[in-house]
Design a protein around this motif. Structure first.
Motif, PDB file in Angstrom:
ATOM      1  N   ASP A 185      32.368  36.689  39.951  1.00  0.00           N
ATOM      2  CA  ASP A 185      31.981  36.075  38.680  1.00  0.00           C
ATOM      3  C   ASP A 185      32.244  34.570  38.681  1.00  0.00           C
ATOM      4  OD1 ASP A 185      31.162  38.525  37.709  1.00  0.00           O
ATOM      5  OD2 ASP A 185      33.096  38.947  36.750  1.00  0.00           O
ATOM      6  N   SER A 186      33.368  34.168  39.256  1.00  0.00           N
ATOM      7  CA  SER A 186      33.713  32.742  39.305  1.00  0.00           C
ATOM      8  C   SER A 186      32.709  31.956  40.129  1.00  0.00           C
ATOM      9  CB  SER A 186      35.113  32.545  39.883  1.00  0.00           C
ATOM     10  OG  SER A 186      36.079  33.151  39.072  1.00  0.00           O
ATOM     11  N   ILE A 187      32.316  32.500  41.269  1.00  0.00           N
ATOM     12  CA  ILE A 187      31.370  31.771  42.110  1.00  0.00           C
ATOM     13  C   ILE A 187      29.992  31.742  41.480  1.00  0.00           C
ATOM     14  CG2 ILE A 187      30.555  33.608  43.644  1.00  0.00           C
ATOM     15  CD1 ILE A 187      31.437  30.037  44.648  1.00  0.00           C
ATOM     16  N   ASN A 188      29.596  32.809  40.781  1.00  0.00           N
ATOM     17  CA  ASN A 188      28.305  32.797  40.099  1.00  0.00           C
ATOM     18  C   ASN A 188      28.275  31.746  38.997  1.00  0.00           C
ATOM     19  OD1 ASN A 188      27.242  34.787  41.720  1.00  0.00           O
ATOM     20  ND2 ASN A 188      27.773  36.442  40.330  1.00  0.00           N
ATOM     21  N   LEU A 189      29.380  31.599  38.268  1.00  0.00           N
ATOM     22  CA  LEU A 189      29.468  30.550  37.242  1.00  0.00           C
ATOM     23  C   LEU A 189      29.433  29.158  37.877  1.00  0.00           C
ATOM     24  CD1 LEU A 189      32.122  32.062  34.818  1.00  0.00           C
ATOM     25  CD2 LEU A 189      29.678  31.755  34.393  1.00  0.00           C
ATOM     26  N   ALA A 190      30.084  29.005  39.027  1.00  0.00           N
ATOM     27  CA  ALA A 190      30.083  27.708  39.705  1.00  0.00           C
ATOM     28  C   ALA A 190      28.686  27.348  40.200  1.00  0.00           C
ATOM     29  CB  ALA A 190      31.073  27.730  40.869  1.00  0.00           C
ATOM     30  N   VAL A 191      27.977  28.318  40.774  1.00  0.00           N
ATOM     31  CA  VAL A 191      26.614  28.062  41.259  1.00  0.00           C
ATOM     32  C   VAL A 191      25.699  27.720  40.091  1.00  0.00           C
ATOM     33  CG1 VAL A 191      24.599  29.173  42.313  1.00  0.00           C
ATOM     34  CG2 VAL A 191      26.839  29.406  43.359  1.00  0.00           C
ATOM     35  N   GLN A 192      25.856  28.435  38.990  1.00  0.00           N
ATOM     36  CA  GLN A 192      25.035  28.148  37.802  1.00  0.00           C
ATOM     37  C   GLN A 192      25.326  26.746  37.274  1.00  0.00           C
ATOM     38  OE1 GLN A 192      25.679  30.876  34.589  1.00  0.00           O
ATOM     39  NE2 GLN A 192      23.981  30.099  33.386  1.00  0.00           N
ATOM     40  N   SER A 193      26.590  26.365  37.237  1.00  0.00           N
ATOM     41  CA  SER A 193      26.963  25.037  36.771  1.00  0.00           C
ATOM     42  C   SER A 193      26.400  23.950  37.682  1.00  0.00           C
ATOM     43  CB  SER A 193      28.483  24.921  36.706  1.00  0.00           C
ATOM     44  OG  SER A 193      28.877  23.617  36.388  1.00  0.00           O
ATOM     45  N   LEU A 194      26.487  24.162  39.004  1.00  0.00           N
ATOM     46  CA  LEU A 194      25.940  23.186  39.943  1.00  0.00           C
ATOM     47  C   LEU A 194      24.426  23.086  39.831  1.00  0.00           C
ATOM     48  CD1 LEU A 194      28.116  23.933  43.093  1.00  0.00           C
ATOM     49  CD2 LEU A 194      28.207  21.900  41.648  1.00  0.00           C
ATOM     50  N   SER A 195      23.770  24.207  39.560  1.00  0.00           N
ATOM     51  CA  SER A 195      22.315  24.190  39.396  1.00  0.00           C
ATOM     52  C   SER A 195      21.911  23.386  38.170  1.00  0.00           C
ATOM     53  CB  SER A 195      21.783  25.621  39.277  1.00  0.00           C
ATOM     54  OG  SER A 195      22.028  26.348  40.443  1.00  0.00           O
ATOM     55  N   VAL A 196      22.633  23.562  37.077  1.00  0.00           N
ATOM     56  CA  VAL A 196      22.333  22.813  35.853  1.00  0.00           C
ATOM     57  C   VAL A 196      22.578  21.329  36.076  1.00  0.00           C
ATOM     58  CG1 VAL A 196      23.096  22.444  33.474  1.00  0.00           C
ATOM     59  CG2 VAL A 196      22.717  24.758  34.308  1.00  0.00           C
ATOM     60  N   GLU A 197      23.682  21.003  36.751  1.00  0.00           N
ATOM     61  CA  GLU A 197      23.986  19.592  37.026  1.00  0.00           C
ATOM     62  C   GLU A 197      22.919  18.944  37.901  1.00  0.00           C
ATOM     63  OE1 GLU A 197      27.894  18.879  38.527  1.00  0.00           O
ATOM     64  OE2 GLU A 197      28.833  20.094  36.979  1.00  0.00           O
ATOM     65  N   SER A 198      22.464  19.643  38.940  1.00  0.00           N
ATOM     66  CA  SER A 198      21.448  19.061  39.816  1.00  0.00           C
ATOM     67  C   SER A 198      20.111  18.937  39.100  1.00  0.00           C
ATOM     68  CB  SER A 198      21.297  19.881  41.092  1.00  0.00           C
ATOM     69  OG  SER A 198      20.818  21.169  40.812  1.00  0.00           O
ATOM     70  N   GLN A 199      19.782  19.877  38.224  1.00  0.00           N
ATOM     71  CA  GLN A 199      18.549  19.778  37.453  1.00  0.00           C
ATOM     72  C   GLN A 199      18.599  18.574  36.519  1.00  0.00           C
ATOM     73  OE1 GLN A 199      17.681  23.177  35.034  1.00  0.00           O
ATOM     74  NE2 GLN A 199      15.690  22.402  34.395  1.00  0.00           N
ATOM     75  N   ASN A 200      19.742  18.365  35.878  1.00  0.00           N
ATOM     76  CA  ASN A 200      19.889  17.202  34.998  1.00  0.00           C
ATOM     77  C   ASN A 200      19.804  15.898  35.782  1.00  0.00           C
ATOM     78  OD1 ASN A 200      20.155  18.832  32.744  1.00  0.00           O
ATOM     79  ND2 ASN A 200      22.386  18.819  32.797  1.00  0.00           N
ATOM     80  N   ALA A 201      20.404  15.874  36.971  1.00  0.00           N
ATOM     81  CA  ALA A 201      20.358  14.666  37.796  1.00  0.00           C
ATOM     82  C   ALA A 201      18.923  14.366  38.247  1.00  0.00           C
ATOM     83  CB  ALA A 201      21.275  14.817  39.003  1.00  0.00           C
ATOM     84  N   LEU A 202      18.175  15.405  38.613  1.00  0.00           N
ATOM     85  CA  LEU A 202      16.782  15.196  39.020  1.00  0.00           C
ATOM     86  C   LEU A 202      15.920  14.746  37.842  1.00  0.00           C
ATOM     87  CD1 LEU A 202      16.231  18.195  41.451  1.00  0.00           C
ATOM     88  CD2 LEU A 202      16.359  15.768  42.032  1.00  0.00           C
ATOM     89  N   ASN A 203      16.162  15.293  36.665  1.00  0.00           N
ATOM     90  CA  ASN A 203      15.431  14.851  35.475  1.00  0.00           C
ATOM     91  C   ASN A 203      15.714  13.376  35.180  1.00  0.00           C
ATOM     92  OD1 ASN A 203      14.139  17.249  35.000  1.00  0.00           O
ATOM     93  ND2 ASN A 203      15.696  18.016  33.603  1.00  0.00           N
ATOM     94  N   HIS A 204      16.984  12.992  35.283  1.00  0.00           N
ATOM     95  CA  HIS A 204      17.370  11.608  35.026  1.00  0.00           C
ATOM     96  C   HIS A 204      16.736  10.673  36.062  1.00  0.00           C
ATOM     97  CE1 HIS A 204      19.714   8.240  33.641  1.00  0.00           C
ATOM     98  NE2 HIS A 204      20.205   8.064  34.860  1.00  0.00           N
ATOM     99  N   LEU A 205      16.724  11.095  37.323  1.00  0.00           N
ATOM    100  CA  LEU A 205      16.120  10.281  38.373  1.00  0.00           C
ATOM    101  C   LEU A 205      14.617  10.138  38.160  1.00  0.00           C
ATOM    102  CD1 LEU A 205      16.476   8.792  41.095  1.00  0.00           C
ATOM    103  CD2 LEU A 205      16.064  10.990  42.212  1.00  0.00           C
ATOM    104  N   GLY A 206      13.954  11.200  37.759  1.00  0.00           N
ATOM    105  CA  GLY A 206      12.524  11.138  37.521  1.00  0.00           C
ATOM    106  C   GLY A 206      12.163  10.241  36.349  1.00  0.00           C
ATOM    107  N   GLN A 207      13.013  10.185  35.331  1.00  0.00           N
ATOM    108  CA  GLN A 207      12.756   9.345  34.163  1.00  0.00           C
ATOM    109  C   GLN A 207      13.088   7.885  34.420  1.00  0.00           C
ATOM    110  OE1 GLN A 207      14.959  11.210  31.021  1.00  0.00           O
ATOM    111  NE2 GLN A 207      13.525  12.915  30.841  1.00  0.00           N
ATOM    112  N   SER A 208      13.854   7.610  35.462  1.00  0.00           N
ATOM    113  CA  SER A 208      14.244   6.228  35.742  1.00  0.00           C
ATOM    114  C   SER A 208      13.181   5.464  36.525  1.00  0.00           C
ATOM    115  CB  SER A 208      15.560   6.212  36.525  1.00  0.00           C
ATOM    116  OG  SER A 208      15.363   6.736  37.822  1.00  0.00           O
ATOM    117  N   CYS A 209      12.138   6.130  36.964  1.00  0.00           N
ATOM    118  CA  CYS A 209      11.055   5.520  37.754  1.00  0.00           C
ATOM    119  C   CYS A 209      11.549   4.930  39.074  1.00  0.00           C
ATOM    120  CB  CYS A 209      10.312   4.463  36.951  1.00  0.00           C
ATOM    121  SG  CYS A 209       9.482   5.132  35.514  1.00  0.00           S
ATOM    122  N   LEU A 210      12.651   5.431  39.577  1.00  0.00           N
ATOM    123  CA  LEU A 210      13.181   4.972  40.858  1.00  0.00           C
ATOM    124  C   LEU A 210      12.906   5.981  41.974  1.00  0.00           C
ATOM    125  CD1 LEU A 210      16.640   3.587  39.699  1.00  0.00           C
ATOM    126  CD2 LEU A 210      14.592   2.288  40.265  1.00  0.00           C
TER     127      LEU A 210
END
Length: 87
Positions: free
Chosen positions: A42-67
């Motif tokens: 359960d702990s590792i599944n929560l960690a993977v889910q958290s990392l997935s959300v963080e990477s999705q947010n980072a990619l969204n931010h990068l895409g909006q920055s036009c860089l």
């Protein structure tokens, strides 16, 4: 091996990720978690889910920055050689 501080359980987390990537059976992982050698499923599944959300947010931010730029590596060259017959 397991401490009360979540940040000090790095070895257990790394071991759990290695076991999961090696496709170890969940019975083995859960047994090691009960012994305190690894973290629970359960702990590792929560960690993977958290990392997935963080990477999705980072990619969204990068895409909006036009860089960001996109490149496609799908270029195939087919050079056909023709044999010439001499008479």
């Amino acid at each position: 091996m397991q401490g009360t501080n979540q940040k000090s359980n790095t070895l257990q987390s790394i071991l759990r990720l290695v076991l999961q990537s090696a496709h170890a059976p969940y019975k083995v992982i859960d047994t090691l978690a009960r012994l305190g050698i690894s973290i629970s499923t359960d702990s590792i599944n929560l960690a993977v889910q958290s990392l997935s959300v963080e990477s999705q947010n980072a990619l969204n931010h990068l895409g909006q920055s036009c860089l960001a730029s996109y490149a496609y590596d799908n270029f195939d060259v087919d050079l056909k050689s023709q044999s010439m017959m001499y008479r």
